[in-house]
Design an enzyme around this catalytic site. Sequence first.
Site, PDB file in Angstrom:
ATOM      1  N   CYS A  22       1.167  18.082  26.564  1.00  0.00           N
ATOM      2  CA  CYS A  22       0.138  18.663  25.705  1.00  0.00           C
ATOM      3  C   CYS A  22      -0.614  17.661  24.836  1.00  0.00           C
ATOM      4  O   CYS A  22      -1.845  17.619  24.856  1.00  0.00           O
ATOM      5  CB  CYS A  22       0.735  19.770  24.845  1.00  0.00           C
ATOM      6  SG  CYS A  22       2.374  19.402  24.216  1.00  0.00           S
TER       7      CYS A  22
ATOM      8  N   HIS B 237      -2.174  19.206  17.502  1.00  0.00           N
ATOM      9  CA  HIS B 237      -1.215  18.362  18.217  1.00  0.00           C
ATOM     10  C   HIS B 237      -1.640  16.919  18.408  1.00  0.00           C
ATOM     11  O   HIS B 237      -1.197  16.241  19.345  1.00  0.00           O
ATOM     12  CB  HIS B 237      -0.870  18.992  19.577  1.00  0.00           C
ATOM     13  CG  HIS B 237       0.611  19.071  19.791  1.00  0.00           C
ATOM     14  ND1 HIS B 237       1.198  18.949  21.031  1.00  0.00           N
ATOM     15  CD2 HIS B 237       1.629  19.269  18.923  1.00  0.00           C
ATOM     16  CE1 HIS B 237       2.508  19.065  20.919  1.00  0.00           C
ATOM     17  NE2 HIS B 237       2.791  19.256  19.649  1.00  0.00           N
TER      18      HIS B 237
END
Length: 531
Positions: free
Chosen positions: A85, A148
């Site tokens: 991710c 993130h």
Amino acid sequence: MTRAPFAAEGMAAATLIVLSLLLWHSKTERTSHGSTPNIIIMLMDDMGWGDLGVLGQPSKETPNLDAMAAQGMLFTNFYTANPLCSPSRAALLTGRLPVRNGFYTTNAHARNAYTPQEIVGGISKDEILLPQLLKKQGYVSKIVGKWHLGHRPQYLPLEHGFDEWFGSPNCHFGPYNNSVRPNIPVYNNSEMLGRYFEEFQINVKTGESNLTQLYLQEGLDFILRQAEAKQPFFLYWAADATHAHVYASKPFLGKSQRGLYGDAVMELDYSVGQLLSLLQKLGIDKNTFVFFTSDNGAALISAPHQGGSNGPFLCGKETTFEGGMREPAIAWWPGHIKEGTVSLQVANVMDLFTTSLALAGISAPADRILDGLDLTPVLLNSSKELENRPVFYYRGNELMAVRIGQYKAHYWTWINSWDEFKSGVNFCPGEEVPGVTTHDQTEHSLQPLVFHLGRDPGEKYPLSVLSDEYQKVLVGFSTAVQQHKKDLVPGVPQLNMCDLAVMNWAPAGCEKLGKCLKPPESNPWKCDWPH
């Protein structure tokens, strides 16, 4: 144009809010931003290629996404930049491979790394992110959902070009007891509103959470406000419901034939329908480019209850086989993209950076190598294909594989270690291919494993090294790899160092909420990335 269908039940509150705002806006003039279309990128989390009905999912529970594809362009050869991710998100927003933008580790060879809350690093200040460039044309940018790219203050979205943010810097892992490890914060712009499993509930037993509905409302509200202001906008809608712990709101629980994971997919599909429908109702659909994709392949280690499907492709998240890096992808722009088009163009998530700049009339930065191409010739002329450029599959600091045309060459293979595999960690459950899905890091540089993805999308039958076909394609691969390595200047690795003191102990805004926690003393170490 026929509007995308969407579920009618269970969302009365959301619908009433949208209708009331639409009534207010109905008296306003429908506007166009001319040469600066609005841009919406919808990035799912761990959603697999095989999770969409239009791509063959048997239960056909994604009517809005299927309609989006019918009204736009479906890409069947679309890739992420990394099978994990954080690096893939960094690649999307910079237009550069993670090995260039620093989202990788050198602590061990060919290891996947991301941004858990003990990570010291984050997106480099030397990188230029998409919203920073879009500001040149007056775009207002918002991220909804998962960031993130680092959670320390200097790495957060508002420090890197976004004007608004509602979401979290980390995955929704937990719950934690806040003594050894804090629960992860949810932000509204520059200050936290609360923490997962505290103010923002996720029931790990039932999977119930209203987070997707919150993300939907934030997206709808942003679109409405920018339409009223006649302001071009960039919405990066990064909902994370399909990442374990998988969750869905109560109206969707138990609705899918696929269990809880399917419930989450159904709610995301519903949300896509709501967002597209609002664009149509506001009359700005013909001036809004929308792209839907995922950050990496489905997490088969979490399947079948907490993970999705990668269709015919081998393995999943964490691997550089097709299941880890080939993604569902749909482009939608009524009046510009020919309806019902299936594009075979080999494309990747970094192309969204370059394409968005082209749509906005902004020149790409000339002081750095970009890995994305401008897809507008393909989008606006469905019969056109771009140059047959290579796709590079990286795992950490190692070039694992390359695709050129229909052929893919593996220079390294590795799933994870034997020790991990024997402990139950398996990224290719039920899909092991002898000599291909190896549990030792296996180098094939002298004789790469070559597959023809048209005949063999599951990467089960490598070409014979003695065949004329193998010898012919090997020349092209060797040339492409040599050139790539010659031009490669790796960025400073951002994912090497960890420290418990940098975790989410006291995010901005914690004082107002009485949610500040005391951090331990700083004691940095080299992060251990097991796979």
